[in-house]
Design an enzyme around this catalytic site. Structure first.
Site, short mmCIF file in Angstrom:
data_model
loop_
_atom_site.label_atom_id
_atom_site.label_comp_id
_atom_site.label_asym_id
_atom_site.label_seq_id
_atom_site.Cartn_x
_atom_site.Cartn_y
_atom_site.Cartn_z
N HIS A 122 16.54 92.28 75.21
CA HIS A 122 17.06 91.18 76.00
C HIS A 122 16.84 91.55 77.46
CE1 HIS A 122 20.72 88.73 77.63
NE2 HIS A 122 19.57 88.13 77.83
N GLU A 163 26.24 94.82 77.31
CA GLU A 163 26.03 94.11 76.04
C GLU A 163 25.63 95.11 74.98
OE1 GLU A 163 22.87 91.29 76.51
OE2 GLU A 163 23.74 90.42 78.32
#
Ligand SMILES: *[C@@H]1O[C@H](CO)[C@@H](O)[C@H](O)[C@H]1NC(C)=O
Length: 273
Positions: A148, A96
């Site tokens: 995250h 990501e």
């Protein structure tokens, strides 16, 4: 509060002062297929336009085409956003990017760096730290640390965040620091019993603007996964009562399925005054 901000925005037009809105949004699995869904992208655009800075997480975009199509979309008309993003981070094939979109008129990026803790580090996606500058806020230079975590390692990752804060502070001699993103700081991923082991939870030094009882999930699971945490110095420039989720489902009168097509998370947000 809303009136105050509206007044601030009005004054900003007169180049006097403003309050800036900062958000963090985990757009679940934001890759090519989602970027081709017109309705979903229209909602994402509306959400982005709320903010002066928005951190987007779960950007599954190897070559930058998803980011480019988002930039093209939000920059139609008179809104001018710029972007800065991390490399493609994460173990194995699940990677990501951290992506920041920010308003050109109110913000500039003055520096950034990729946190590197070596091969055996605690983070699945080590933070990509960005320093912003604005002439329209009381705190003119501040640092955003995106995170995250992975659910199964959330406690270890949250423990390690304090080192990232120290590194940013040392590097730039700046203690106006905000950590934001999907901490996974809810349910049994980060049980209450583990919280005293996490230095970031030391409330003498850090302020948690999104409390444990806030539900940041679209399906109403009751969990405060997404958080915004600031240092004492940064807190002085915040408008803490403005912190909360942006419930785009209610705001845009979407059905649960329509909202879930956008993400399983709501953005979390706060104003800087
Ligand atoms: C977005 O970021 C990419 C990669 O850094 C850059 O090439 C592009 O110019 C940026 N676009 C805008 C509008 O900031």
């Amino acid at each position: 509060m809303r009136l105050l901000c509206a007044l601030g925005l009005f004054l900003a037009l007169l180049h006097v002062t403003s309050c800036l809105l900062i958000g963090a949004f985990n757009i679940q699995c934001f890759g090519t297929s989602k970027s081709k869904k017109t309705d979903v992208m229209a909602t994402i655009k509306e959400i982005v336009l709320r903010y002066d800075i928005i951190l987007i997480q779960e950007v599954r975009d190897k070559d930058g085409t998803v980011i480019q199509s988002l930039m093209d979309l939000v920059n139609q008309g008179s809104h001018q956003f710029r972007n800065i993003s991390s490399g493609y981070l994460g173990p194995g094939s699940h990677k990501e990017r951290y992506l920041f979109l920010y308003r050109d008129q109110t913000m500039t990026v003055t520096d950034s760096f990729q946190y590197d803790e070596g091969k055996a580090g605690d983070f699945n996606r080590p933070p990509y730290i960005v320093k912003f500058s604005s002439t329209q806020t009381a705190v003119t230079d501040f640092v955003l640390i995106p995170i995250h975590t992975s659910p199964s390692t959330a406690v270890e990752e949250l423990k390690a965040l304090v080192d990232v804060v120290k590194e940013a502070k040392r590097k730039w001699q700046n203690n106006n620091i905000m950590v934001l993103g999907d901490f996974n700081a809810g349910s049994n991923y980060v049980p209450m019993s583990k919280r005293p082991t996490i230095p970031l939870f030391n409330t003498n030094v850090f302020h948690w603007l999104i409390a444990n009882n806030v539900d940041t999930t679209v399906s109403r699971t009751g969990n405060a996964y997404d958080r915004i945490v600031v240092t004492d110095d940064m807190y002085k420039g915040m408008n803490p009562h403005s912190a909360g989720i942006f419930d785009f489902k209610n705001q845009y009168a979407l059905t649960l399925d329509e909202a879930k097509a956008v993400s399983d998370h709501f953005p979390v947000e706060v104003q800087i005054s």
